[in-house]
Design an enzyme around this catalytic site. Structure first.
Site, PDB file in Angstrom:
ATOM      1  N   ASN A 211      45.017  81.457  65.056  1.00 34.83           N
ATOM      2  CA  ASN A 211      43.710  81.597  64.407  1.00 34.83           C
ATOM      3  C   ASN A 211      43.246  80.220  63.909  1.00 34.83           C
ATOM      4  OD1 ASN A 211      44.686  81.167  61.593  1.00 34.83           O
ATOM      5  ND2 ASN A 211      45.851  83.021  62.084  1.00 34.83           N
ATOM      6  N   ASP A 280      48.654  89.019  62.883  1.00 36.19           N
ATOM      7  CA  ASP A 280      49.038  90.430  62.726  1.00 36.19           C
ATOM      8  C   ASP A 280      49.716  90.956  63.988  1.00 36.19           C
ATOM      9  OD1 ASP A 280      48.093  90.879  60.122  1.00 36.19           O
ATOM     10  OD2 ASP A 280      46.030  90.930  60.866  1.00 36.19           O
ATOM     11  N   LYS A 290      56.147  79.087  82.341  1.00 36.91           N
ATOM     12  CA  LYS A 290      54.693  79.124  82.283  1.00 36.91           C
ATOM     13  C   LYS A 290      54.162  80.212  83.232  1.00 36.91           C
ATOM     14  CE  LYS A 290      50.655  76.329  83.206  1.00 36.91           C
ATOM     15  NZ  LYS A 290      50.158  75.161  83.906  1.00 36.91           N
ATOM     16  N   PHE A 324      46.021  86.311  49.611  1.00 34.92           N
ATOM     17  CA  PHE A 324      44.632  85.989  49.936  1.00 34.92           C
ATOM     18  C   PHE A 324      44.149  87.110  50.851  1.00 34.92           C
ATOM     19  CE2 PHE A 324      42.985  81.700  48.887  1.00 34.92           C
ATOM     20  CZ  PHE A 324      44.062  81.204  48.175  1.00 34.92           C
ATOM     21  N   LYS A 338      44.052  95.889  49.634  1.00 32.81           N
ATOM     22  CA  LYS A 338      45.252  95.085  49.945  1.00 32.81           C
ATOM     23  C   LYS A 338      46.068  94.817  48.688  1.00 32.81           C
ATOM     24  CE  LYS A 338      43.312  93.034  54.106  1.00 32.81           C
ATOM     25  NZ  LYS A 338      42.731  91.882  54.777  1.00 32.81           N
ATOM     26  N   LYS A 342      49.807  96.331  49.042  1.00 37.08           N
ATOM     27  CA  LYS A 342      50.887  95.346  49.197  1.00 37.08           C
ATOM     28  C   LYS A 342      51.616  95.091  47.880  1.00 37.08           C
ATOM     29  CE  LYS A 342      48.517  93.161  53.106  1.00 37.08           C
ATOM     30  NZ  LYS A 342      48.664  92.135  54.117  1.00 37.08           N
TER      31      LYS A 342
HETATM   32  O1  PMT Z   1      43.565  77.363  56.019  1.00 35.78           O
HETATM   33  P1  PMT Z   1      42.079  77.152  55.734  1.00 35.78           P
HETATM   34  O2  PMT Z   1      41.361  76.631  56.943  1.00 35.78           O
HETATM   35  O3  PMT Z   1      41.847  76.313  54.508  1.00 35.78           O
HETATM   36  O4  PMT Z   1      41.444  78.592  55.466  1.00 35.78           O
HETATM   37  C1  PMT Z   1      41.802  79.301  54.334  1.00 35.78           C
HETATM   38  C2  PMT Z   1      42.020  80.787  54.624  1.00 35.78           C
HETATM   39  C3  PMT Z   1      40.714  81.424  55.023  1.00 35.78           C
HETATM   40  C4  PMT Z   1      43.053  80.966  55.753  1.00 35.78           C
HETATM   41  C5  PMT Z   1      42.571  81.393  53.298  1.00 35.78           C
HETATM   42  O5  PMT Z   1      41.625  81.237  52.304  1.00 35.78           O
HETATM   43  C6  PMT Z   1      42.896  82.877  53.473  1.00 35.78           C
HETATM   44  O6  PMT Z   1      42.062  83.747  53.284  1.00 35.78           O
HETATM   45  N1  PMT Z   1      44.175  83.196  53.825  1.00 35.78           N
HETATM   46  C7  PMT Z   1      44.604  84.556  54.154  1.00 35.78           C
HETATM   47  C8  PMT Z   1      44.177  84.886  55.544  1.00 35.78           C
HETATM   48  C9  PMT Z   1      44.678  86.245  55.966  1.00 35.78           C
HETATM   49  O7  PMT Z   1      45.589  86.343  56.735  1.00 35.78           O
HETATM   50  O8  PMT Z   1      44.101  87.261  55.347  1.00 35.78           O
HETATM   51  P2  PMT Z   1      44.451  88.812  55.645  1.00 35.78           P
HETATM   52  O9  PMT Z   1      43.419  89.536  54.860  1.00 35.78           O
HETATM   53  O10 PMT Z   1      44.548  89.060  57.083  1.00 35.78           O
HETATM   54  O11 PMT Z   1      45.879  89.014  55.010  1.00 35.78           O
HETATM   55  C10 PMT Z   1      46.051  89.380  53.644  1.00 35.78           C
HETATM   56  C11 PMT Z   1      47.287  88.732  53.089  1.00 35.78           C
HETATM   57  O12 PMT Z   1      48.436  89.221  53.783  1.00 35.78           O
HETATM   58  C12 PMT Z   1      47.326  87.225  53.192  1.00 35.78           C
HETATM   59  O13 PMT Z   1      47.836  86.708  51.986  1.00 35.78           O
HETATM   60  C13 PMT Z   1      48.275  86.973  54.364  1.00 35.78           C
HETATM   61  O14 PMT Z   1      49.001  85.742  54.161  1.00 35.78           O
HETATM   62  C14 PMT Z   1      49.213  88.153  54.276  1.00 35.78           C
HETATM   63  N2  PMT Z   1      49.791  88.565  55.547  1.00 35.78           N
HETATM   64  C15 PMT Z   1      49.010  89.019  56.561  1.00 35.78           C
HETATM   65  C16 PMT Z   1      49.598  89.438  57.748  1.00 35.78           C
HETATM   66  C17 PMT Z   1      50.995  89.360  57.884  1.00 35.78           C
HETATM   67  N3  PMT Z   1      51.605  89.711  59.002  1.00 35.78           N
HETATM   68  N4  PMT Z   1      51.737  88.911  56.869  1.00 35.78           N
HETATM   69  C18 PMT Z   1      51.166  88.501  55.714  1.00 35.78           C
HETATM   70  O15 PMT Z   1      51.851  88.084  54.784  1.00 35.78           O
END
Ligand code: PMT
Length: 405
Positions: A211, A280, A290, A324, A338, A342
């Site tokens: 991403n 995810d 490859k 986040f 979330k 979580k």
């Molecule tokens: O890195 P930058 O370019 O500065 O951008 C910042 C950002 C947009 C990446 C940051 O601000 C942000 O929002 N990070 C979380 C992105 C994300 O994965 O969001 P989510 O809503 O999909 O996931 C929610 C939370 O679960 C997050 O804390 C994520 O780290 C966590 N997660 C998600 C999926 C997974 N398999 N494991 C996780 O721990």
């Protein structure tokens, strides 16, 4: 740097009490929480109401006026303070403290506190040079009290000499320097673990699913935690950013590696902040060679990765867990979901469709939600600045909870 620092100002009776009013104002402007205690003679110079208005807290002067029946006020205040400052300190209060006399609320509290006590004398030059006063000051020095020396100049009594209360700006400077020595930084002795950047999920040796996370937000959080004195661990996906000074950086590539690295740092962490954009899904089969181009379309079957944050939510004991949420619609509602699902303490929600927010940007616009139901929106600001603001908001809410317990 005085954010959330608890300062008890003991005001004793001298003409310099007016300067103590300015001191309270400057301390409050620097982010400190200030409570004021006055002697009866201090009240002859300035009323408690003035200090109440400047500090936005009750003012204490009567040992027997217990405002809260659950606590004994002078002991509660003695325990509450990170630092006690006696300003102005008269020859009288210096003499009492040097001899262990506790006959009013100020002197009783001074004997009861285990916090550092700083004394800023103010008096007539001849009083300051009096042998008894010098003896008492020497004794207090030996007992570990710190003095803010009075300055020289015109004294209210008409003399010129040493005895003026040090200027409020200078006292605030000294207090700030005291709290910014490493052992006094707010996160000193605490381990903070932060994840940042994207993960890469391999398709074959040359291709991957990922991403647009640049890591800027997570790196800013790590720099902010480090500046606040934390022992900071940054678990970083592949990004092109310089490693923040002082921070232990653990490089990972995939969600599985990130999970492993976070688990290894989790047990003794005080705060865990997951700013990484973790994939995810990952390709179900990783091709060892490859993949060759073929005629027609192709499809890659994906499987779910482990939700790292959710896993940590089930393991949590004492850790403050901060996630986040990157959303494109109904951001706060999805964020709340979330936060609950979580088992987080806080979630920082960014609507990544906002032109000032999200992936790759230098700025962000977020709302901080807590499990206690608090909701704090923050306007667009540089990620580096936002990181400080977010940590301060979290630390403030945490310290209030500790105080309430
Ligand atoms: O890195 P930058 O370019 O500065 O951008 C910042 C950002 C947009 C990446 C940051 O601000 C942000 O929002 N990070 C979380 C992105 C994300 O994965 O969001 P989510 O809503 O999909 O996931 C929610 C939370 O679960 C997050 O804390 C994520 O780290 C966590 N997660 C998600 C999926 C997974 N398999 N494991 C996780 O721990």
């Amino acid at each position: 740097m005085l954010l959330n620092k608890k300062i008890l100002l003991c005001v004793t009776g001298g003409i310099a009490v007016y300067k103590a009013v300015a001191l309270v104002s400057k301390l409050a402007q620097s982010g400190a929480e200030v409570k004021v205690m006055m002697t009866e003679s201090a009240k002859e110079f300035v009323t408690p109401l003035t200090f109440q208005a400047m500090s936005r807290n009750d003012v204490y002067f009567d040992t027997f006026d217990e405002k809260d029946s659950r606590v004994i006020a002078h002991i509660d205040l003695a325990d509450w303070a990170d630092l006690v400052v006696v300003a102005p300190a008269t020859a009288n209060v210096i003499g009492k403290l040097a001899n262990g006399i506790a006959d009013d609320m100020v002197t009783t509290t001074l004997l009861a506190t285990t916090a550092d006590v700083w004394i800023a004398p103010a008096m007539n030059v001849h009083m300051y040079e009096n042998k008894a006063v010098i003896r008492n000051i020497d004794r207090l020095h030996a007992d570990g009290y710190r003095f803010i020396e009075p300055s020289e100049g015109f004294l209210a009594c008409g003399y010129v000499g040493k005895g003026r209360l040090e200027e409020p700006e200078k006292i605030v400077e000294l207090i700030t320097a005291h709290f910014t020595t490493p052992r006094h930084l707010p996160l000193a002795g605490k381990k903070v673990v932060i994840t940042a950047g994207p993960t890469r999920e391999r398709i074959d040796p040359v291709r991957y699913v990922s991403n647009f996370s640049s890591g800027k937000m997570g790196y800013a959080m790590a720099e902010a935690a480090e500046a606040l004195g934390a022992s900071t661990y940054l678990i970083s996906g592949p990004v092109g950013l310089a490693k923040p000074a002082g921070v232990t950086v653990i490089d990972v590539e995939s969600a599985a590696e990130m999970l492993e690295a976070v688990r290894a740092q989790f047990d003794d962490a005080a705060i865990v902040i997951k700013a990484a954009a973790v994939a995810d899904y990952r390709p179900k089969d990783v091709h060892p060679q490859k993949m060759k181009k073929q005629a027609g379309d192709s499809a890659i079957e994906l499987e779910r990765t482990t939700d790292i944050l959710k896993t940590l939510g089930t393991m949590k004991t004492h850790q403050v867990l901060v996630g986040f949420a990157a959303e494109t619609n109904d951001a706060v509602d999805y964020g709340k979901g979330k936060l609950a699902s979580k088992n987080l303490d806080y979630i920082i929600v960014n609507d990544v469709t906002d032109p000032d927010a999200g992936f790759g940007k230098d700025t962000n616009v977020v709302t901080l939600l807590s499990k206690n139901g608090t909701h704090q929106p923050f306007h667009a600001m540089p990620k580096k600045e936002l990181a400080n603001v977010l940590l301060a908001a979290i630390m403030k809410e945490e310290s209030e909870q500790l105080h309430d317990r």
